[in-house]
Design a protein around this motif. Structure first.
Motif, short mmCIF file in Angstrom:
data_model
loop_
_atom_site.label_atom_id
_atom_site.label_comp_id
_atom_site.label_asym_id
_atom_site.label_seq_id
_atom_site.Cartn_x
_atom_site.Cartn_y
_atom_site.Cartn_z
N ALA A 20 -10.19 25.13 8.49
CA ALA A 20 -8.75 25.01 8.27
C ALA A 20 -8.43 24.43 6.89
CB ALA A 20 -8.12 24.15 9.36
N ARG A 21 -9.15 23.40 6.51
CA ARG A 21 -8.87 22.74 5.23
C ARG A 21 -9.15 23.66 4.03
NH1 ARG A 21 -7.82 17.43 5.58
NH2 ARG A 21 -8.35 16.34 7.52
N ASN A 22 -10.01 24.65 4.23
CA ASN A 22 -10.34 25.58 3.15
C ASN A 22 -9.50 26.87 3.21
OD1 ASN A 22 -12.55 24.20 1.70
ND2 ASN A 22 -13.61 24.37 3.65
N HIS A 23 -8.64 26.94 4.22
CA HIS A 23 -7.79 28.13 4.36
C HIS A 23 -6.71 28.12 3.28
CE1 HIS A 23 -5.21 31.18 6.21
NE2 HIS A 23 -6.25 31.50 6.97
N LYS A 24 -6.36 29.27 2.78
CA LYS A 24 -5.41 29.34 1.67
C LYS A 24 -4.02 28.83 2.04
CE LYS A 24 -4.26 34.20 2.62
NZ LYS A 24 -4.22 35.58 2.06
N THR A 25 -3.67 28.84 3.33
CA THR A 25 -2.33 28.38 3.74
C THR A 25 -2.32 26.94 4.23
OG1 THR A 25 -2.63 29.30 5.96
CG2 THR A 25 -1.57 30.72 4.31
N TRP A 26 -3.45 26.23 4.12
CA TRP A 26 -3.50 24.82 4.53
C TRP A 26 -2.45 23.98 3.81
CZ3 TRP A 26 -5.49 21.65 8.18
CH2 TRP A 26 -5.54 20.28 7.91
N PRO A 27 -2.30 24.09 2.48
CA PRO A 27 -1.27 23.29 1.80
C PRO A 27 0.13 23.53 2.35
CG PRO A 27 -2.80 24.21 0.20
CD PRO A 27 -3.10 24.87 1.51
N ARG A 28 0.41 24.77 2.76
CA ARG A 28 1.72 25.06 3.32
C ARG A 28 1.92 24.33 4.65
NH1 ARG A 28 2.62 31.11 4.79
NH2 ARG A 28 2.11 31.30 2.56
N LEU A 29 0.88 24.31 5.49
CA LEU A 29 0.96 23.59 6.76
C LEU A 29 1.20 22.10 6.51
CD1 LEU A 29 0.64 23.42 9.87
CD2 LEU A 29 -1.83 23.13 9.50
N VAL A 30 0.48 21.53 5.55
CA VAL A 30 0.66 20.11 5.22
C VAL A 30 2.10 19.85 4.78
CG1 VAL A 30 -0.01 18.27 3.62
CG2 VAL A 30 -1.76 19.72 4.66
N ARG A 31 2.66 20.72 3.95
CA ARG A 31 4.04 20.53 3.50
C ARG A 31 5.03 20.64 4.66
NH1 ARG A 31 2.27 23.84 -0.76
NH2 ARG A 31 3.30 25.66 0.19
N GLU A 32 4.80 21.58 5.58
CA GLU A 32 5.71 21.76 6.72
C GLU A 32 5.67 20.54 7.64
OE1 GLU A 32 4.54 25.38 8.58
OE2 GLU A 32 5.56 26.66 7.11
N VAL A 33 4.47 20.04 7.89
CA VAL A 33 4.34 18.84 8.74
C VAL A 33 4.98 17.64 8.05
CG1 VAL A 33 2.71 17.22 9.78
CG2 VAL A 33 2.29 19.69 9.96
N GLY A 34 4.78 17.51 6.73
CA GLY A 34 5.41 16.44 5.99
C GLY A 34 6.92 16.50 6.05
N LEU A 39 0.85 -1.19 0.00
CA LEU A 39 0.00 0.00 0.00
C LEU A 39 0.89 1.23 0.00
CD1 LEU A 39 -2.81 1.34 0.23
CD2 LEU A 39 -2.52 1.28 2.71
N ARG A 40 0.71 2.07 -1.01
CA ARG A 40 1.46 3.32 -1.08
C ARG A 40 0.70 4.42 -0.33
NH1 ARG A 40 5.36 6.21 -3.62
NH2 ARG A 40 4.86 8.41 -4.00
N ILE A 41 1.43 5.16 0.50
CA ILE A 41 0.85 6.28 1.24
C ILE A 41 1.69 7.51 0.96
CG2 ILE A 41 0.27 7.21 3.51
CD1 ILE A 41 -0.11 4.37 4.51
N GLU A 42 1.06 8.54 0.44
CA GLU A 42 1.78 9.78 0.11
C GLU A 42 2.18 10.50 1.40
OE1 GLU A 42 2.54 10.23 -2.95
OE2 GLU A 42 1.19 8.72 -3.78
N LEU A 43 3.31 11.20 1.34
CA LEU A 43 3.77 11.96 2.50
C LEU A 43 2.74 13.02 2.90
CD1 LEU A 43 6.04 12.46 4.53
CD2 LEU A 43 7.08 14.03 2.88
N ASP A 44 2.11 13.66 1.91
CA ASP A 44 1.08 14.65 2.21
C ASP A 44 -0.12 14.03 2.88
OD1 ASP A 44 1.50 16.92 -0.66
OD2 ASP A 44 2.64 16.67 1.21
N GLU A 45 -0.46 12.78 2.53
CA GLU A 45 -1.57 12.09 3.19
C GLU A 45 -1.26 11.85 4.67
OE1 GLU A 45 -3.84 9.19 0.12
OE2 GLU A 45 -1.75 8.67 0.46
N LEU A 46 -0.02 11.43 4.94
CA LEU A 46 0.38 11.22 6.32
C LEU A 46 0.35 12.52 7.11
CD1 LEU A 46 3.42 8.74 6.31
CD2 LEU A 46 1.19 8.41 7.40
#
Length: 351
Positions: A108-122, A53-60
């Motif tokens: 939070a998920r609809n906030h414009k900086t959500w993708p940045r938070l996901v990348r930082e956590v990843g 099973l492949r799990i993307e880093l962004d998913e984690l």
């Protein structure tokens, strides 16, 4: 894979998982969140024909944020609970900062900086917990996934996702219990938690108040010495489950010993080395009447034969898993077959 081989694979999976939880080094709660994230995503995603099973880093990373979202709120209207032995865990700090501008997960998920938070956590996941999760002492179990990113993702080894799915309830209970215990042990959390620091015991464990009477009796029996290191106990000590609660969640009097708080905390959820086992078995055999009086006065259930059987089961499983055992503060060793001597050569104590 037939049913029998599938059950054996699941048993091996759970045994190794318990080793991570019992013997792994935890300085932050990241590894608990990572295990829960892997379990949840294994249930939610489709397994490949080869069982991987492949799990993307962004998913984690997204799942990490979800798991910590509730925990970054003030506890009991006070401060946020610590999730690290040192400064607050950086991932937790970032999520807390983000929650201040987006109070609900939906917002939070609809906030414009959500993708940045996901990348930082990843990025933080890639720096540490992903590559330390399978490290036990100096041994790397390496059974969950290959420890490298493959196009910004990890691949669960064939059969692992199926084990997470089949044993999801067990995995969830084991990890949540270990996570709760970790948070409770952190010194900054104790003032917020008050005197009842073990919420798991409060909800579905023993009556901790009766342990005070047992502690007094064991203090006299052990001549105010720690069961493990033999040093003088001056602060009341800690009543320790010789066979850890996490391995067999049932309180029986003969399973208790009195120890230094430091020895108790360092031993955590590990089995004790065979030298400690020898003294525990011998104590229960030699002090039948005294122990019966201690447990009877505290109105605490006790069954020496049952305690002995549980111990034999626990050590047999540990030996089969090639587990490490606790020797003393800061020292672990591989469990050898020597432990069997104390069950074959000693007459089980009377009830």
């Amino acid at each position: 894979m037939n049913e029998m081989s599938g059950k054996l694979a699941e048993l091996d999976f759970l045994t190794k998982l318990q080793r991570i939880l019992g013997e792994g080094l935890f300085v932050a709660s990241y590894k608990y969140a990572l295990l829960l994230a892997l379990a949840e995503l294994s249930v939610e995603k489709s397994i490949q024909p080869d069982g991987s099973l492949r799990i993307e880093l962004d998913e984690l990373a997204d799942r990490f944020i979800t798991l910590y979202w509730r925990q970054v709120a003030p506890f009991g209207g006070s401060n946020m609970l610590a999730q690290n032995t040192g400064r607050q865990a950086s991932i937790v700090g970032k999520i807390s900062e983000f929650k201040a501008k987006a109070p609900t997960l939906v917002v939070a998920r609809n906030h414009k900086t959500w993708p940045r938070l996901v990348r930082e956590v990843g990025r933080l996941l890639n720096q540490m917990p992903l590559w330390k999760l399978q490290l036990v002492g100096r041994e790397r179990l390496d059974f969950l996934y290959e420890e490298r990113l493959i196009e910004r993702g990890i691949v669960l080894r064939p059969g692992i996702a199926a084990c997470f799915r089949a044993q999801f309830g067990v995995v969830q209970a084991l990890v949540q219990s270990a996570w709760l215990s970790f948070v409770q042990r952190l010194p900054p959390n104790r003032p917020m938690l008050g005197s009842t620091t073990d919420l798991a015991d409060f909800l579905f464990g023993s009556d901790r108040s009766r342990l005070k009477d047992i502690a007094k009796g064991l203090m006299d029996l052990q001549k105010r010495r720690c069961f493990y290191c033999g040093g003088a106990v001056r602060d009341g000590g800690a009543v320790d489950h010789f066979i850890p609660w996490s391995r067999y969640p049932l309180d029986l009097g003969h399973n208790f010993v009195l120890a230094h708080g430091a020895c108790n905390n360092d031993k955590r959820d590990m089995l004790a080395a065979s030298g400690h086992l020898e003294r525990w078995v011998q104590r229960n055999d030699d002090e039948v009447a005294t122990l019966s009086d201690i447990f009877g006065a505290a109105r605490f259930p006790f069954d020496a034969d049952a305690s002995l059987s549980v111990a034999e089961w626990a050590y047999e499983n540990a030996e089969g898993a090639g587990a490490l055992v606790w020797v003393r503060r800061g020292q672990m060793a591989r469990l050898s077959g020597e432990w069997r001597e104390w069950f074959s050569s000693t007459t089980p104590p009377s009830r």
